[in-house]
Design a protein around this motif. Structure first.
Motif, PDB file in Angstrom:
ATOM      1  N   UNK A 121      42.733  48.470  46.530  1.00 13.50           N
ATOM      2  CA  UNK A 121      42.157  47.523  45.581  1.00 13.50           C
ATOM      3  C   UNK A 121      41.820  46.255  46.350  1.00 13.50           C
ATOM      4  N   UNK A 122      41.351  45.229  45.661  1.00 14.19           N
ATOM      5  CA  UNK A 122      41.167  43.933  46.303  1.00 14.19           C
ATOM      6  C   UNK A 122      41.195  42.827  45.270  1.00 14.19           C
ATOM      7  N   UNK A 123      41.655  41.660  45.703  1.00 14.30           N
ATOM      8  CA  UNK A 123      41.543  40.426  44.946  1.00 14.30           C
ATOM      9  C   UNK A 123      40.425  39.595  45.563  1.00 14.30           C
ATOM     10  N   UNK A 124      39.854  38.667  44.810  1.00 11.71           N
ATOM     11  CA  UNK A 124      38.785  37.835  45.380  1.00 11.71           C
ATOM     12  C   UNK A 124      39.223  37.163  46.672  1.00 11.71           C
ATOM     13  N   UNK A 125      38.397  37.280  47.706  1.00 11.12           N
ATOM     14  CA  UNK A 125      38.710  36.703  48.999  1.00 11.12           C
ATOM     15  C   UNK A 125      39.481  37.602  49.932  1.00 11.12           C
ATOM     16  N   UNK A 126      39.895  38.794  49.471  1.00 11.25           N
ATOM     17  CA  UNK A 126      40.598  39.741  50.331  1.00 11.25           C
ATOM     18  C   UNK A 126      39.665  40.321  51.390  1.00 11.25           C
ATOM     19  N   UNK A 127      40.269  40.904  52.400  1.00 12.24           N
ATOM     20  CA  UNK A 127      39.550  41.718  53.384  1.00 12.24           C
ATOM     21  C   UNK A 127      40.293  43.054  53.445  1.00 12.24           C
ATOM     22  N   UNK A 128      40.123  43.850  52.425  1.00  9.25           N
ATOM     23  CA  UNK A 128      40.892  45.077  52.255  1.00  9.25           C
ATOM     24  C   UNK A 128      40.656  46.053  53.403  1.00  9.25           C
ATOM     25  N   UNK A 129      41.758  46.697  53.853  1.00 10.03           N
ATOM     26  CA  UNK A 129      41.693  47.712  54.903  1.00 10.03           C
ATOM     27  C   UNK A 129      42.672  48.834  54.589  1.00 10.03           C
TER      28      UNK A 129
END
Length: 243
Positions: A121-129
């Protein structure tokens, strides 16, 4: 976590937010930890368990060796930006990481991740990996995992290995989807192997691969289509590395 596992709920013993393990050789089997798991002792084993937060083995500058198998890591709902499992000297086998922005963190030597699944998932501003190296070291093995990043919007890559500290990395037989460039392996040294991986066709934003291709043993990787259960329905063609 195997279906039907009976869990014993653990009381959080670290500021009401985490469960801290301090006994070397401790075995956590069939436990439900309603927060983070802090591994602050050598050679801890976690199996058949559910951890609603992250599994972290760093205590200041020191880290501790551990193994986690047949377990679920992450909350049932929401999204946690921090990695599901990290930092170094760990083996993860048959682990499901759910509702984390980052699945696995590799920040040192001897990280082995096999037969595992991360739905990111991601939150605003994340850099998901799916897996990210950060000041990592020697001996990274990432084998036969499924990384699904299609539901995350603020992303980097399912496989994001770009540290100059990387020495010897093996990435084999994984099924991945999503990301900007889905498979990234750059700046690394030593034995670098990327073989037998399957990338879901047209699931990326910019392109399938960004890598130092001449330095990598690259073979047998392919573009595929899958069904909703991650079963491969067709092979589109070879996944080339041209950088």
């Amino acid at each position: 976590m195997p279906a039907g596992t009976q869990l014993s709920r653990s009381t959080l013993n670290e500021d009401g937010a985490a469960y801290r393990v301090t006994k070397p050789g401790a075995v956590l089997d069939g436990v439900h930890i309603p927060g983070d798991l802090l591994i602050h002792a050598e050679n801890v084993t976690v199996r058949n368990s559910q951890i609603d937060g992250s599994v972290i083995n760093a205590d200041g500058p020191r880290t501790y060796r551990f193994t986690i198998t047949d377990s679920t890591v992450g909350p049932a709902q929401g999204c946690k930006t921090l990695p599901g499992i990290g930092q170094d000297k760990y083996t993860a086998l048959r682990v499901h990481v759910r509702n984390h922005g980052d699945g696995f963190r590799a920040s040192g030597d001897d990280v082995v991740i096999r037969d595992s699944y991360a739905n990111l998932c991601s939150n605003p501003g994340d850099h998901s990996d799916g897996i990210q190296t950060y000041n990592t070291g020697r001996g990274l093995t990432f084998d036969h995992n499924t990384i699904d990043q299609r539901n995350a919007k603020d992303v980097t890559a399912p496989i994001f290995l770009v540290d100059k500290q990387i020495v010897d990395a093996v990435v084999t037989d994984n099924l991945v989807m999503g990301g900007t460039y889905s498979i990234q392996l750059k700046n690394a040294r030593g034995k670098l192997v990327v073989r037998g991986n399957k990338l879901v066709d047209d699931s990326w934003i910019y392109g399938p691969v960004e890598a130092d291709c001449k330095a990598i043993d690259w073979a047998g990787n392919s573009l595929v289509k899958i069904d909703q259960n991650y079963r491969i329905t067709s092979v589109v063609g070879p996944l080339e590395c041209d950088g």
